[in-house]
Motif scaffolding. Structure first.
Motif, PDB file in Angstrom:
ATOM      1  N   PRO A 176       0.819  -1.223   0.000  1.00 35.32           N
ATOM      2  CA  PRO A 176       0.000   0.000   0.000  1.00 35.32           C
ATOM      3  C   PRO A 176       0.851   1.272   0.000  1.00 35.32           C
ATOM      4  CG  PRO A 176       0.082  -0.883   2.207  1.00 35.32           C
ATOM      5  CD  PRO A 176       0.838  -1.859   1.333  1.00 35.32           C
ATOM      6  N   VAL A 177       1.659   1.452  -1.060  1.00 34.62           N
ATOM      7  CA  VAL A 177       2.493   2.656  -1.161  1.00 34.62           C
ATOM      8  C   VAL A 177       1.585   3.841  -1.474  1.00 34.62           C
ATOM      9  CG1 VAL A 177       4.475   3.731  -2.256  1.00 34.62           C
ATOM     10  CG2 VAL A 177       4.377   1.237  -2.062  1.00 34.62           C
ATOM     11  N   TYR A 178       1.545   4.796  -0.573  1.00 35.32           N
ATOM     12  CA  TYR A 178       0.676   5.959  -0.719  1.00 35.32           C
ATOM     13  C   TYR A 178       1.372   7.098  -1.466  1.00 35.32           C
ATOM     14  CZ  TYR A 178      -2.037  10.080   0.715  1.00 35.32           C
ATOM     15  OH  TYR A 178      -2.758  11.248   0.724  1.00 35.32           O
ATOM     16  N   ALA A 179       2.674   7.277  -1.192  1.00 42.41           N
ATOM     17  CA  ALA A 179       3.400   8.399  -1.775  1.00 42.41           C
ATOM     18  C   ALA A 179       4.892   8.105  -1.770  1.00 42.41           C
ATOM     19  CB  ALA A 179       3.119   9.679  -0.989  1.00 42.41           C
ATOM     20  N   ILE A 180       5.619   8.803  -2.654  1.00 41.60           N
ATOM     21  CA  ILE A 180       7.075   8.798  -2.572  1.00 41.60           C
ATOM     22  C   ILE A 180       7.505  10.135  -1.985  1.00 41.60           C
ATOM     23  CG2 ILE A 180       7.400   7.173  -4.456  1.00 41.60           C
ATOM     24  CD1 ILE A 180       8.205   9.583  -6.212  1.00 41.60           C
ATOM     25  N   ASP A 181       8.586  10.091  -1.239  1.00 43.40           N
ATOM     26  CA  ASP A 181       9.104  11.273  -0.551  1.00 43.40           C
ATOM     27  C   ASP A 181      10.517  11.522  -1.071  1.00 43.40           C
ATOM     28  OD1 ASP A 181      10.627  12.748   1.468  1.00 43.40           O
ATOM     29  OD2 ASP A 181       8.876  12.541   2.745  1.00 43.40           O
ATOM     30  N   VAL A 182      10.714  12.670  -1.712  1.00 41.55           N
ATOM     31  CA  VAL A 182      12.033  12.972  -2.269  1.00 41.55           C
ATOM     32  C   VAL A 182      12.629  14.183  -1.570  1.00 41.55           C
ATOM     33  CG1 VAL A 182      11.445  11.972  -4.495  1.00 41.55           C
ATOM     34  CG2 VAL A 182      11.141  14.425  -4.148  1.00 41.55           C
TER      35      VAL A 182
END
Length: 206
Positions: A176-182
Motif C-alpha cells: 500500500p504505497v501511498y506516496a514517494i518522498d524525495v
C-alpha cells in the motif's frame, strides 16, 4: 501515486516547486538540520499539504508550528512513543494528518508498527543513517515484502531519478504505497531543490 517534496527552505524556490503541484511539501523544524526552516511559508496552492517535520519535539512546540504555518500534516521523525502520538492526535485540529517515520535497516522488525496503527494516519519508511533524514541513501526495499499491515505508507530514503524504475516496480506490487518522498537527490544544495530534475518525475500523478 502521490508525491512529497521535503526539506524546502528558500521562499523563491518554494514557490517554484509549488507551481509543480506536489501533493505534500515538507518543512523541517529540527534546528540541527541543514534544511532547517525558520521563515514564513509563502502562499501555496491549496492542494499542497504543508507538512512540518519534527524530531523528538514537544507537543506544545508542534502545535505552535502547526498554528503559525497552517500545517496540514505533521511528520514525526524521532523516537516518539505511541503515547506521544496519541497525545498529539487528541490536540491537533481535525483533519491534520500524522505521519510516523521509521528508519529501516535489513533487520527491521515490523512488529514495532502495530501499536502505532491507531495513532497515526501514515507510516513513512526511511533509510537508517547517521541523521534522522536526508542521508541520500536507499535501504533494501525487498525488506518491505515483509510489511504486515494495510496502512498506507510513504516510501523515502535516497530516491532520485536513477531509483524511479525501482520505485515504479514497488508501486505495482500489493504493497500500500501511498506516496514517494524525495529530498536530497533533487537538490542543488541543502534546502534548494533542482526544479529541472523535479520536472522529470511525475509530480502531478493523479
Amino acid at each position: 501515486m502521490k508525491t512529497k517534496i521535503c526539506g524546502m527552505k528558500y521562499p523563491d524556490n518554494i514557490l517554484e516547486v509549488g507551481a509543480l503541484l506536489p501533493d505534500y511539501m515538507g518543512f523541517i523544524f529540527w534546528e540541527k538540520s541543514a534544511r532547517y526552516f525558520d521563515g514564513l511559508i509563502p502562499d501555496l496552492p491549496k492542494s499542497i499539504k504543508k507538512t512540518g517535520v519534527f524530531v523528538n519535539e514537544t507537543v506544545e512546540k508542534i502545535i505552535e508550528k502547526v498554528q503559525k504555518h497552517d500545517l496540514q500534516a505533521v511528520q514525526l521523525h524521532g523516537h516518539e512513543s505511541v503515547e506521544f502520538c496519541l497525545n498529539l492526535k487528541t490536540q491537533l485540529a481535525a483533519g491534520i494528518e500524522i505521519i510516523k517515520v521509521f528508519s529501516v535497516a535489513d533487520d527491521f522488525d515490523f512488529s514495532v508498527l502495530e501499536p502505532f496503527e491507531e495513532v497515526c494516519d501514515y507510516f513513512l519508511f526511511d533509510t537508517k543513517g547517521k541523521l534522522p533524514g536526508g542521508n541520500g541513501t536507499t535501504f533494501d526495499w525487498k525488506v518491505l515484502e515483509k510489511y504486515p499491515s494495510t496502512k498506507p505508507f510513504f516510501l523515502s530514503g535516497g530516491i532520485g531519478l536513477d531509483e524511479m524504475d525501482a520505485v515504479n516496480e514497488i508501486i505495482k506490487t500489493h504493497l500500500p504505497v501511498y506516496a514517494i518522498d524525495v529530498n536530497s537527490k533533487f537538490e542543488i544544495e541543502p534546502g534548494l531543490k533542482n526544479l529541472e530534475a523535479l520536472q522529470c518525475i511525475a509530480i502531478k500523478n493523479k
